[in-house]
Design a protein around this motif. Structure first.
Motif, PDB file in Angstrom:
ATOM      1  N   SER A 164      -0.887   2.988   3.581  1.00 55.87           N
ATOM      2  CA  SER A 164      -0.639   4.107   2.663  1.00 55.87           C
ATOM      3  C   SER A 164      -0.706   5.440   3.394  1.00 55.87           C
ATOM      4  O   SER A 164      -0.031   6.399   3.014  1.00 55.87           O
ATOM      5  CB  SER A 164      -1.639   4.085   1.507  1.00 55.87           C
TER       6      SER A 164
ATOM      7  N   GLY B 279       0.788  -1.220   0.000  1.00 56.41           N
ATOM      8  CA  GLY B 279       0.000   0.000   0.000  1.00 56.41           C
ATOM      9  C   GLY B 279       0.821   1.270   0.000  1.00 56.41           C
ATOM     10  O   GLY B 279       0.282   2.361  -0.229  1.00 56.41           O
TER      11      GLY B 279
ATOM     12  N   THR C  35      -2.462  -8.257   0.813  1.00 57.99           N
ATOM     13  CA  THR C  35      -3.369  -7.914  -0.279  1.00 57.99           C
ATOM     14  C   THR C  35      -4.681  -7.328   0.232  1.00 57.99           C
ATOM     15  O   THR C  35      -5.533  -6.936  -0.576  1.00 57.99           O
ATOM     16  CB  THR C  35      -3.676  -9.156  -1.136  1.00 57.99           C
ATOM     17  N   HIS C  36      -4.858  -7.271   1.548  1.00 55.70           N
ATOM     18  CA  HIS C  36      -6.099  -6.763   2.140  1.00 55.70           C
ATOM     19  C   HIS C  36      -6.214  -5.263   1.855  1.00 55.70           C
ATOM     20  O   HIS C  36      -5.329  -4.481   2.234  1.00 55.70           O
ATOM     21  CB  HIS C  36      -6.075  -7.024   3.650  1.00 55.70           C
ATOM     22  N   GLN C  37      -7.288  -4.852   1.206  1.00 57.25           N
ATOM     23  CA  GLN C  37      -7.415  -3.462   0.783  1.00 57.25           C
ATOM     24  C   GLN C  37      -7.484  -2.496   1.962  1.00 57.25           C
ATOM     25  O   GLN C  37      -6.936  -1.394   1.912  1.00 57.25           O
ATOM     26  CB  GLN C  37      -8.642  -3.294  -0.115  1.00 57.25           C
TER      27      GLN C  37
ATOM     28  N   ARG D  43      -3.917  -2.218   3.313  1.00 60.63           N
ATOM     29  CA  ARG D  43      -3.093  -1.456   2.373  1.00 60.63           C
ATOM     30  C   ARG D  43      -3.423   0.036   2.449  1.00 60.63           C
ATOM     31  O   ARG D  43      -2.539   0.887   2.396  1.00 60.63           O
ATOM     32  CB  ARG D  43      -3.314  -1.980   0.947  1.00 60.63           C
ATOM     33  N   GLY D  44      -4.714   0.336   2.585  1.00 59.97           N
ATOM     34  CA  GLY D  44      -5.104   1.735   2.708  1.00 59.97           C
ATOM     35  C   GLY D  44      -4.577   2.361   3.983  1.00 59.97           C
ATOM     36  O   GLY D  44      -4.149   3.520   3.995  1.00 59.97           O
TER      37      GLY D  44
END
Length: 215
Positions: free
Chosen positions: A198, A24, A189-191, A194-195
């Motif tokens: 980020s 991310g 890979t978990h959104q 990752r967010g």
């Protein structure tokens, strides 16, 4: 095997499968050097990078997960760090938060020679020191670099996470996620994760970055 050891092993096994750049984390002019995963890594724990305060020969800080972002300039050496800490209890969380509390004390990242001379990727023959911009020649001693910026991701058991999120305020360098997300299959890979990571980037503090390098 007690529950704490089991949980620690699960976390390290999960983090060992993460990529070399924090999932991310987007490249930006604020962090245009090289990211490398420092912990956990294959090999003996003694060969993995660690954190310490200047002058200390004991009481090293060994995060469950550690990413290092290396300055691209040999004449201006520094690292930014992203630590991942799994906390099995609230007391464990408070102890680990204290290690990264803002203070006037400097923090150093120490990269052992064996780690620098080993490849970052399985099957690669390129040692880490060659892809770190600040290293001009093969190291003969550990690379000790000042930490410019530190961000920490704390993973908590679901009950502790819910209680902390409802009743506490995070410091600017702190980020929190449920433990289940960290040890699930392919967490990198978990959104949502990752967010969250980020937002730990230095560029995330700015509305926009200048188009040109003003330095």
């Amino acid at each position: 095997m007690n529950d704490k050891i089991r949980l620690d092993n699960e976390v390290r096994r999960s983090l060992a499968a993460w990529p070399q750049c924090p999932p991310g984390m987007q490249p930006s002019a604020k962090q245009n050097g090289t990211w490398l995963r420092a912990r956990p890594e294959n090999g003996r724990p003694a060969t993995q990078p660690f954190l310490k305060v200047p002058g200390a020969t004991r009481l090293r800080t060994l995060p469950d997960g550690l990413y290092l972002h290396f300055s691209p300039r040999a004449d201006e050496p520094f690292v930014d760090i992203l630590c991942i800490e799994a906390c099995g209890t609230v007391q464990n969380l408070m102890d680990k938060r204290a290690r990264f509390a803002p203070s006037v004390t400097s923090l150093l990242a120490v990269c052992p020679v064996d780690w620098l001379c080993a490849p970052a990727q399985p099957g690669s023959a390129v040692p880490r020191w060659r892809i770190i911009g600040m290293c001009r020649r093969e190291p003969r001693e550990p690379l000790v670099v000042p930490v410019r910026d530190a961000r920490v991701l704390f993973a908590l058991r679901p009950k502790d996470y819910a209680g902390f999120a409802q009743s506490h305020t995070a410091q600017p360098h702190e980020f929190f996620c449920p433990m289940d997300t960290l040890i699930a299959a392919d967490p990198h890979t978990h959104q949502g994760l990752r967010g969250l990571i980020s937002r730990a980037a230095l560029a995330a503090n700015f509305m926009e970055l200048p188009a040109n390098d003003l330095t």
